[in-house]
Each structure stands twice: as structure tokens, then as C-alpha cells.
Design a protein around this motif. Structure first.
Motif, PDB file in Angstrom:
ATOM      1  N   TYR A   1     -52.982  -1.678 -52.445  1.00  0.00           N
ATOM      2  CA  TYR A   1     -51.665  -2.158 -52.049  1.00  0.00           C
ATOM      3  C   TYR A   1     -51.698  -3.088 -50.842  1.00  0.00           C
ATOM      4  CZ  TYR A   1     -49.405   1.067 -55.277  1.00  0.00           C
ATOM      5  OH  TYR A   1     -48.979   1.717 -56.405  1.00  0.00           O
ATOM      6  N   PHE A   2     -52.618  -2.868 -49.912  1.00  0.00           N
ATOM      7  CA  PHE A   2     -52.579  -3.624 -48.658  1.00  0.00           C
ATOM      8  C   PHE A   2     -53.841  -4.420 -48.351  1.00  0.00           C
ATOM      9  CE2 PHE A   2     -49.279  -0.435 -47.952  1.00  0.00           C
ATOM     10  CZ  PHE A   2     -48.255  -1.248 -47.529  1.00  0.00           C
ATOM     11  N   GLY A   3     -54.965  -4.043 -48.890  1.00  0.00           N
ATOM     12  CA  GLY A   3     -56.194  -4.775 -48.630  1.00  0.00           C
ATOM     13  C   GLY A   3     -57.051  -4.157 -47.542  1.00  0.00           C
ATOM     14  N   GLY A   4     -56.467  -3.716 -46.460  1.00  0.00           N
ATOM     15  CA  GLY A   4     -57.253  -3.132 -45.384  1.00  0.00           C
ATOM     16  C   GLY A   4     -56.365  -2.550 -44.317  1.00  0.00           C
ATOM     17  N   LYS A   5     -57.000  -1.944 -43.318  1.00  0.00           N
ATOM     18  CA  LYS A   5     -56.262  -1.246 -42.267  1.00  0.00           C
ATOM     19  C   LYS A   5     -55.357  -2.191 -41.478  1.00  0.00           C
ATOM     20  CE  LYS A   5     -58.289   0.264 -38.528  1.00  0.00           C
ATOM     21  NZ  LYS A   5     -59.086   1.071 -37.581  1.00  0.00           N
ATOM     22  N   GLU A   6     -55.852  -3.368 -41.134  1.00  0.00           N
ATOM     23  CA  GLU A   6     -55.019  -4.282 -40.360  1.00  0.00           C
ATOM     24  C   GLU A   6     -53.766  -4.673 -41.138  1.00  0.00           C
ATOM     25  OE1 GLU A   6     -55.257  -8.739 -38.545  1.00  0.00           O
ATOM     26  OE2 GLU A   6     -56.956  -7.423 -38.098  1.00  0.00           O
ATOM     27  N   GLN A   7     -53.910  -4.911 -42.425  1.00  0.00           N
ATOM     28  CA  GLN A   7     -52.745  -5.280 -43.239  1.00  0.00           C
ATOM     29  C   GLN A   7     -51.759  -4.125 -43.353  1.00  0.00           C
ATOM     30  OE1 GLN A   7     -55.970  -5.994 -44.228  1.00  0.00           O
ATOM     31  NE2 GLN A   7     -55.776  -8.117 -43.535  1.00  0.00           N
ATOM     32  N   ILE A   8     -52.271  -2.905 -43.451  1.00  0.00           N
ATOM     33  CA  ILE A   8     -51.380  -1.740 -43.502  1.00  0.00           C
ATOM     34  C   ILE A   8     -50.635  -1.623 -42.162  1.00  0.00           C
ATOM     35  CG2 ILE A   8     -51.240   0.787 -43.649  1.00  0.00           C
ATOM     36  CD1 ILE A   8     -53.701   0.708 -45.480  1.00  0.00           C
ATOM     37  N   PHE A   9     -51.369  -1.789 -41.058  1.00  0.00           N
ATOM     38  CA  PHE A   9     -50.740  -1.685 -39.744  1.00  0.00           C
ATOM     39  C   PHE A   9     -49.696  -2.781 -39.548  1.00  0.00           C
ATOM     40  CE2 PHE A   9     -50.662  -2.662 -35.141  1.00  0.00           C
ATOM     41  CZ  PHE A   9     -49.985  -1.513 -34.742  1.00  0.00           C
ATOM     42  N   LEU A  10     -49.996  -4.003 -39.985  1.00  0.00           N
ATOM     43  CA  LEU A  10     -49.018  -5.089 -39.848  1.00  0.00           C
ATOM     44  C   LEU A  10     -47.776  -4.803 -40.690  1.00  0.00           C
ATOM     45  CD1 LEU A  10     -51.361  -8.205 -39.738  1.00  0.00           C
ATOM     46  CD2 LEU A  10     -50.060  -7.179 -37.856  1.00  0.00           C
ATOM     47  N   ALA A  11     -47.952  -4.221 -41.860  1.00  0.00           N
ATOM     48  CA  ALA A  11     -46.790  -3.824 -42.672  1.00  0.00           C
ATOM     49  C   ALA A  11     -45.985  -2.752 -41.949  1.00  0.00           C
ATOM     50  CB  ALA A  11     -47.248  -3.315 -44.039  1.00  0.00           C
ATOM     51  N   ALA A  12     -46.668  -1.836 -41.274  1.00  0.00           N
ATOM     52  CA  ALA A  12     -45.976  -0.792 -40.511  1.00  0.00           C
ATOM     53  C   ALA A  12     -45.201  -1.416 -39.351  1.00  0.00           C
ATOM     54  CB  ALA A  12     -46.981   0.237 -39.993  1.00  0.00           C
ATOM     55  N   MET A  13     -45.769  -2.409 -38.699  1.00  0.00           N
ATOM     56  CA  MET A  13     -45.061  -3.066 -37.591  1.00  0.00           C
ATOM     57  C   MET A  13     -43.895  -3.908 -38.112  1.00  0.00           C
ATOM     58  SD  MET A  13     -45.956  -1.881 -34.807  1.00  0.00           S
ATOM     59  CE  MET A  13     -44.803  -2.895 -33.899  1.00  0.00           C
ATOM     60  N   ARG A  14     -44.061  -4.536 -39.277  1.00  0.00           N
ATOM     61  CA  ARG A  14     -42.928  -5.266 -39.856  1.00  0.00           C
ATOM     62  C   ARG A  14     -41.779  -4.297 -40.135  1.00  0.00           C
ATOM     63  NH1 ARG A  14     -46.954  -8.468 -41.544  1.00  0.00           N
ATOM     64  NH2 ARG A  14     -47.434  -7.739 -43.623  1.00  0.00           N
ATOM     65  N   HIS A  15     -42.123  -3.105 -40.621  1.00  0.00           N
ATOM     66  CA  HIS A  15     -41.103  -2.079 -40.859  1.00  0.00           C
ATOM     67  C   HIS A  15     -40.437  -1.677 -39.535  1.00  0.00           C
ATOM     68  CE1 HIS A  15     -39.124   1.523 -42.302  1.00  0.00           C
ATOM     69  NE2 HIS A  15     -39.694   2.178 -41.311  1.00  0.00           N
ATOM     70  N   THR A  16     -41.235  -1.433 -38.502  1.00  0.00           N
ATOM     71  CA  THR A  16     -40.705  -1.049 -37.193  1.00  0.00           C
ATOM     72  C   THR A  16     -39.782  -2.139 -36.648  1.00  0.00           C
ATOM     73  OG1 THR A  16     -42.646   0.304 -36.734  1.00  0.00           O
ATOM     74  CG2 THR A  16     -41.367  -0.426 -34.834  1.00  0.00           C
ATOM     75  N   LEU A  17     -40.202  -3.395 -36.786  1.00  0.00           N
ATOM     76  CA  LEU A  17     -39.380  -4.513 -36.323  1.00  0.00           C
ATOM     77  C   LEU A  17     -38.106  -4.657 -37.151  1.00  0.00           C
ATOM     78  CD1 LEU A  17     -42.222  -7.049 -35.558  1.00  0.00           C
ATOM     79  CD2 LEU A  17     -40.590  -6.113 -33.907  1.00  0.00           C
ATOM     80  N   THR A  18     -38.172  -4.345 -38.430  1.00  0.00           N
ATOM     81  CA  THR A  18     -36.985  -4.393 -39.285  1.00  0.00           C
ATOM     82  C   THR A  18     -35.972  -3.340 -38.850  1.00  0.00           C
ATOM     83  OG1 THR A  18     -38.250  -5.260 -41.150  1.00  0.00           O
ATOM     84  CG2 THR A  18     -36.163  -4.165 -41.671  1.00  0.00           C
ATOM     85  N   VAL A  19     -36.450  -2.135 -38.558  1.00  0.00           N
ATOM     86  CA  VAL A  19     -35.563  -1.066 -38.083  1.00  0.00           C
ATOM     87  C   VAL A  19     -34.944  -1.463 -36.745  1.00  0.00           C
ATOM     88  CG1 VAL A  19     -35.506   1.327 -37.259  1.00  0.00           C
ATOM     89  CG2 VAL A  19     -36.748   0.760 -39.359  1.00  0.00           C
ATOM     90  N   TYR A  20     -35.765  -1.981 -35.838  1.00  0.00           N
ATOM     91  CA  TYR A  20     -35.265  -2.432 -34.536  1.00  0.00           C
ATOM     92  C   TYR A  20     -34.234  -3.548 -34.722  1.00  0.00           C
ATOM     93  CZ  TYR A  20     -35.221  -5.097 -30.187  1.00  0.00           C
ATOM     94  OH  TYR A  20     -34.826  -5.801 -29.084  1.00  0.00           O
TER      95      TYR A  20
END
Length: 194
Positions: free
Chosen positions: A49-68
Motif C-alpha cells: 500500500y505505501f512502499g516503505g516506512k517513510e511513505q507510511i509516515f508521510l501518509a500519517a503526517m498528511r492525515h495529522t495535517l488534515t485533522v489539524y
């Protein structure tokens, strides 16, 4: 055969698991396997789904920024006028949801990752530009040409106080972080008719 409609559900589970795992560890030094296990799936599926840890983390930060971002937009929608909108922007950065252990850990690690990752640096730049733009838009009618520099000072104080509060360095402070920023806002507006 893959289950239809499961991809968004699994992606969301991986994003949440990433934030939770980083929060538990306090560092990006977690593996995709740990994240996937927390999400209840295989690491192969997480990589798919994401390719690697950095991509998963960036998706998590995009989610955090979306909530904010949603919190900021909601607070601004309830405010009437430039000054109340500025106060809403400032207060939105210091809501209790932004100070959950896992969210603080994600933000701290995001700043560190942005030093070495162009993708993280771009995402951080989007957050910073949006905050700056929201501040300038509402400051300009109040202080004119001084809005850009005032917005830079206010945004810097928001980020700095968030980091300090997130790390709980200033527990003994008598004012909540938002009140410190609101004090700076009043100083920036001093001498203007509001």
C-alpha cells in the motif's frame, strides 16, 4: 483474491498504527513490521500500500495535517471578523487533540525527517505556508503591510510553544501557550483601530 473496498480501510488502519507506534516508541526507529502488526496485517501488505516506512509516515503526517486543518477551518467558520479568526487560528494549534502523546511524537519526528527527506520538507513547507497565509489574510486588514512580518513572528511562536509544550519543558508557566501567542497578537495590533 483481494477483498474489494478494503484498501481505504487498510490504509487508514496503517496510518493510525503508524502514529500509535511512533507515539509508543517516541521515535521513527520503528519497523514496517511493527506498524503492520499493530494494524493487524502483514508487512508485505503495508509495503504494497505505501512502499516503505517513510511513505507510511508521510501518509500519517498528511492525515495529522488534515485533522489539524479541519480544526482550523471549523474554528474560523465560527468566528466573525478578522480578529476573531486570528484568535481561532491561534487557539486551534493548541487544542488537546494536538497534544496527545502520539501526535506530539509524530510532529517531533516529522521536523527531524524534514531535515533529510525532500518529501517531508515539502509537506512541512505546505503546513508552514498555509499557516502563514491564513495569518496574513486576516492580519492585512488590521495592520496592512506589516502583516507578512507579523505573521512570521506569530507562526514562529506557535510552532516554538507547541514544541515546548509538547515536550513539557514549560509546565510551570502560568499562561496557556495560546495565551502567549494572543499576547503577541495584541502587541502586533497595538496602535491600530480594531
Amino acid at each position: 483474491m483481494p477483498k474489494l473496498g478494503m484498501e481505504p480501510i487498510r490504509r487508514a488502519a496503517l496510518v493510525k498504527a503508524t502514529i500509535d507506534e511512533i507515539g509508543a516508541a517516541g521515535t521513527l526507529d520503528v519497523t514496517v513490521s511493527q506498524i503492520a502488526k499493530r494494524a493487524g496485517m502483514s508487512s508485505a501488505l503495508a509495503h504494497h500500500y505505501f512502499g516503505g516506512k517513510e511513505q507510511i509516515f508521510l501518509a500519517a503526517m498528511r492525515h495529522t495535517l488534515t485533522v489539524y486543518g479541519a480544526e482550523v477551518r471549523g474554528a474560523m467558520a465560527m468566528a466573525d471578523g478578522d480578529l476573531p479568526r486570528l484568535e481561532a487560528i491561534i487557539r486551534a494549534g493548541f487544542t488537546s487533540s494536538n497534544f496527545r502523546r502520539e501526535v506530539v511524537a509524530a510532529w517531533l519526528n516529522f521536523y527531524v525527517l524534514a531535515q533529510s527527506s525532500p518529501d517531508a520538507r515539502r509537506l512541512l513547507s505546505v503546513y508552514q505556508r498555509r499557516l502563514h497565509s491564513n495569518l496574513v489574510y486576516n492580519l492585512r486588514p488590521l495592520i496592512g503591510d506589516r502583516a507578512d512580518q507579523a505573521a512570521a513572528r506569530i507562526a514562529g511562536l506557535i510552532d516554538g510553544l507547541y514544541l515546548r509544550r509538547g515536550l513539557q519543558w514549560s509546565k510551570r508557566c502560568d499562561l496557556p501557550a495560546a495565551d502567549h501567542v494572543l499576547t503577541l497578537l495584541r502587541l502586533e495590533l497595538k496602535g491600530t483601530a480594531i
